[in-house]
Design an enzyme around this catalytic site. Structure first.
Site, PDB file in Angstrom:
ATOM      1  N   CYS A  74      37.061  25.081  35.821  1.00 41.29           N
ATOM      2  CA  CYS A  74      37.332  24.706  37.219  1.00 41.29           C
ATOM      3  C   CYS A  74      37.504  23.207  37.354  1.00 41.29           C
ATOM      4  O   CYS A  74      38.204  22.743  38.240  1.00 41.29           O
ATOM      5  CB  CYS A  74      36.209  25.199  38.114  1.00 41.29           C
TER       6      CYS A  74
ATOM      7  N   GLU B 102      31.480  29.165  44.594  1.00 36.35           N
ATOM      8  CA  GLU B 102      32.045  28.074  43.778  1.00 36.35           C
ATOM      9  C   GLU B 102      33.411  28.546  43.331  1.00 36.35           C
ATOM     10  O   GLU B 102      33.522  29.437  42.481  1.00 36.35           O
ATOM     11  CB  GLU B 102      31.152  27.803  42.556  1.00 36.35           C
TER      12      GLU B 102
HETATM   13  P1  NAD Z   1      38.153  35.886  39.648  1.00 33.82           P
HETATM   14  O1  NAD Z   1      38.073  35.347  41.033  1.00 33.82           O
HETATM   15  O2  NAD Z   1      39.285  36.725  39.294  1.00 33.82           O
HETATM   16  O3  NAD Z   1      36.828  36.726  39.312  1.00 33.82           O
HETATM   17  C1  NAD Z   1      35.531  36.170  39.441  1.00 33.82           C
HETATM   18  C2  NAD Z   1      34.522  37.309  39.450  1.00 33.82           C
HETATM   19  O4  NAD Z   1      34.684  38.033  40.665  1.00 33.82           O
HETATM   20  C3  NAD Z   1      34.705  38.324  38.323  1.00 33.82           C
HETATM   21  O5  NAD Z   1      33.452  38.776  37.873  1.00 33.82           O
HETATM   22  C4  NAD Z   1      35.443  39.447  39.022  1.00 33.82           C
HETATM   23  O6  NAD Z   1      35.295  40.685  38.377  1.00 33.82           O
HETATM   24  C5  NAD Z   1      34.761  39.413  40.371  1.00 33.82           C
HETATM   25  N1  NAD Z   1      35.453  40.088  41.470  1.00 33.82           N
HETATM   26  C6  NAD Z   1      36.778  40.248  41.656  1.00 33.82           C
HETATM   27  N2  NAD Z   1      37.007  40.956  42.795  1.00 33.82           N
HETATM   28  C7  NAD Z   1      35.799  41.234  43.333  1.00 33.82           C
HETATM   29  C8  NAD Z   1      35.357  41.942  44.495  1.00 33.82           C
HETATM   30  N3  NAD Z   1      36.225  42.499  45.337  1.00 33.82           N
HETATM   31  N4  NAD Z   1      34.042  42.029  44.726  1.00 33.82           N
HETATM   32  C9  NAD Z   1      33.141  41.480  43.882  1.00 33.82           C
HETATM   33  N5  NAD Z   1      33.487  40.813  42.766  1.00 33.82           N
HETATM   34  C10 NAD Z   1      34.808  40.685  42.496  1.00 33.82           C
HETATM   35  O7  NAD Z   1      38.027  34.586  38.716  1.00 33.82           O
HETATM   36  P2  NAD Z   1      38.114  34.493  37.127  1.00 33.82           P
HETATM   37  O8  NAD Z   1      39.535  34.708  36.734  1.00 33.82           O
HETATM   38  O9  NAD Z   1      37.051  35.314  36.492  1.00 33.82           O
HETATM   39  O10 NAD Z   1      37.704  32.935  36.914  1.00 33.82           O
HETATM   40  C11 NAD Z   1      38.584  31.917  37.118  1.00 33.82           C
HETATM   41  C12 NAD Z   1      38.407  31.264  38.473  1.00 33.82           C
HETATM   42  O11 NAD Z   1      37.053  30.851  38.637  1.00 33.82           O
HETATM   43  C13 NAD Z   1      39.241  30.014  38.619  1.00 33.82           C
HETATM   44  O12 NAD Z   1      39.844  29.965  39.879  1.00 33.82           O
HETATM   45  C14 NAD Z   1      38.226  28.884  38.478  1.00 33.82           C
HETATM   46  O13 NAD Z   1      38.570  27.672  39.099  1.00 33.82           O
HETATM   47  C15 NAD Z   1      37.024  29.502  39.102  1.00 33.82           C
HETATM   48  N6  NAD Z   1      35.827  28.813  38.649  1.00 33.82           N
HETATM   49  C16 NAD Z   1      35.178  27.992  39.526  1.00 33.82           C
HETATM   50  C17 NAD Z   1      34.057  27.268  39.111  1.00 33.82           C
HETATM   51  C18 NAD Z   1      33.297  26.380  40.072  1.00 33.82           C
HETATM   52  O14 NAD Z   1      32.201  25.937  39.726  1.00 33.82           O
HETATM   53  N7  NAD Z   1      33.816  26.098  41.254  1.00 33.82           N
HETATM   54  C19 NAD Z   1      33.601  27.398  37.798  1.00 33.82           C
HETATM   55  C20 NAD Z   1      34.298  28.244  36.918  1.00 33.82           C
HETATM   56  C21 NAD Z   1      35.408  28.954  37.365  1.00 33.82           C
END
Ligand code: NAD
Length: 503
Positions: free
Chosen positions: A304, A270
């Site tokens: 999001c 997501e």
């Molecule tokens: P992010 O992508 O920076 O991080 C998300 C998660 O992934 C965190 O726990 C992070 O530590 C982890 N992560 C990062 N690199 C990784 C790796 N190499 N391996 C495993 N895990 C890793 O996102 P964020 O800044 O925490 O959240 C914001 C983003 O999330 C926005 O783009 C938003 O649109 C999206 N989001 C989407 C939804 C949806 O339902 N589609 C809902 C909420 C947020």
């Protein structure tokens, strides 16, 4: 530790954040207990209201992740063989425990994230609802009997839990988005290793402690806090991990897809969005205004499905923009622990402010008009934290960042359009496809628009787009796989064709 009587007449620890009284500390939660990281390393968690540490989490190593995965694998052997009734009972008990602790959990969430306490409380209550709902769904897992290919054969199509799930959670709704993964995974018979977000790991870890103490088998849900750069790829690529469920940015989703590809993992991603709201000239204006302001700025636009761009039909544009700006200026902003019902807290960190300002500057340089906001609020008590004024840009064009790149901040651009065809074309003008909002009183416009838009959810006359009972699909760069509803649970099960030759 101080104690405080909550509305249910129970005395519980009161958490005084940043008053020098207590920092909230969590360790890794593995095999049903808290343990320190094998390296004993920790990291600070910052309260965005004042940019001061409010807590500390354990910094896991890859050895810790391996330990957690092994615990989940051991637990899987038993949990995957339980029947639906047992899983239902345990998930509902877990949900009740979360409700019992909703005040403490919400306080921690507000202190580490900044969202107003009332919003945090709703998030914790929503988390409990997800566990209740999937408790019900656990009882309804079934398969089908397919047509027999011959008189002497029988074909059963059955579902079985896939295995150990890596649940990776973002910081914007860390607790509820954890539950959107953990609850259906457990209902399906899988076990889980959760990696909470680095910026806000504490409420998620505490919630898992609470639900595990309420009767989940040890090792069914484990938590590894730490730096994604140190443990992320290891967790995703480890052979024990069979499913990776991530909510996060499109960039990280694409990275995880690459890392998971050698092991052919099941992926539920997501990802980011760029949500349009289209207001047709026959819309209920009051409703569109109220909802538009709320969904543009709630959680400081760090959602999001936050409204990123509004297209309003030319005939009503002047009055809509004028009132939208006035309503935006009435939003209250501040410390959401001290004022639980305030509209907005701070952003999560300085990088969010920098990104929002970059989008504002880009638009202004290209000729947009700053209708309100654009910078830090003036109040002296808001200077230390990561506050930013809710901001509206008008006279915007599609080539401006605000209209096609996710801001994830309190910023919205408003443009105009004429007719349904142009509305659909504008809504479809980005590479994202998560959620679209449309406001109209006409059924034919609602259908033409709803069916024409390329997005997983189209919500007409509402900005509350998700429901436990329906999937939350993501199209285009917004992701793949399903969360919520029974579809969200089915993602955690393999389909098997059990063929019997009985002749
Ligand atoms: P992010 O992508 O920076 O991080 C998300 C998660 O992934 C965190 O726990 C992070 O530590 C982890 N992560 C990062 N690199 C990784 C790796 N190499 N391996 C495993 N895990 C890793 O996102 P964020 O800044 O925490 O959240 C914001 C983003 O999330 C926005 O783009 C938003 O649109 C999206 N989001 C989407 C939804 C949806 O339902 N589609 C809902 C909420 C947020």
């Amino acid at each position: 530790m101080y104690y405080h009587m909550y509305k249910d007449n129970i005395w519980r620890p009161k958490i005084f954040i940043n008053k020098g009284v207590s920092l909230i500390k969590t360790e890794l939660f593995i095999d049903g207990q808290y343990i320190p990281s094998e390296t004993r390393r920790t990291f600070d968690v910052i309260n965005p209201v004042n940019a001061q540490p409010m807590g500390q989490a354990a910094k896991a190593s890859t050895a810790d992740v391996e330990h957690a995965l092994e615990a989940a694998q051991t637990a899987f052997k038993k949990w995957s063989r339980t029947n639906g009734d047992e899983r239902a009972a345990r998930l509902k008990t877990a949900a009740a425990a979360i409700r019992d602790h909703e005040q403490e959990l919400a306080h921690i969430l507000t202190a580490e994230h900044g969202k107003p306490l009332n919003d945090a409380l709703k998030e914790i209550q929503g988390t409990a609802s997800a566990f209740e709902y999937y408790g019900e769904e656990a009882r309804r897992i079934s398969g089908e009997i397919a047509p027999a290919k011959s008189a002497t054969s029988r074909s059963l199509v059955i579902r079985q839990p896939i295995g150990v799930v890596a649940a990776i959670v973002p910081w914007n709704y860390p607790v509820s988005l954890m539950s959107w993964k953990v609850a259906p995974a457990l209902a399906a018979g899988c076990t889980v290793v959760v990696k909470p977000p680095e910026l806000a790991p504490l409420a998620t870890t505490k919630t898992i402690e609470v639900l595990s103490s309420a009767g989940l088998p040890t090792g069914a849900v484990n938590v590894v806090t730490g730096k994604a750069s140190e443990i992320g790829d290891f967790l995703v690529s480890h052979p024990i991990t069979r499913v990776v469920a991530l909510t996060g940015s499109t960039e990280i989703g694409a990275h995880i897809m690459r890392v998971a590809s050698d092991g052919i993992k099941k992926l539920i991603l997501e990802l980011g969005g760029h949500t349009p709201m289209v207001v047709f000239k026959d819309a209920n204006l009051e409703r569109a205004l109220k909802d538009g302001v709320k969904r543009s700025f709630r959680n400081m636009g760090q959602i999001c499905n936050a409204v990123n761009r509004i297209y309003v039909e030319q005939d009503i544009a002047e009055v809509f923009i004028d009132r939208f700006v006035k309503m935006t200026e009435q939003m209250t902003i501040g410390d959401g622990l001290a004022n639980p019902s305030i509209d907005l807290g701070p952003m999560i960190d300085q990088s969010g402010i920098v990104r929002t300002q970059r989008h504002v500057d880009d638009a202004l340089q290209k000729g947009a008009r700053l209708a309100t906001g654009g910078g830090k609020p003036d109040a002296p008590e808001l200077q230390a934290g990561y506050f930013y004024k809710p901001t509206v840009l008008t006279e915007v064009r599609q080539d401006m960042l605000v209209m096609h790149e996710e801001t994830f901040g309190p910023l919205v651009g408003i443009a105009t359009f004429k007719g349904v065809e142009e509305a659909i074309a504008l809504a479809n003008s980005t590479d994202f496809g998560l959620v679209t909002y449309g406001y109209t009183e006409s059924l034919s416009t609602a259908f033409a628009f709803g069916e024409g838009v390329e997005s997983g959810t189209v919500a007409i006359n509402t900005v509350s787009p998700d429901s436990l009972y329906a999937p939350y699909p993501a199209w285009k760069l917004s992701g793949t796989g399903l969360e919520l509803s029974r579809h969200g649970m089915n993602e955690y099960m393999n389909v098997k064709h059990l063929l019997l030759e009985i002749g």
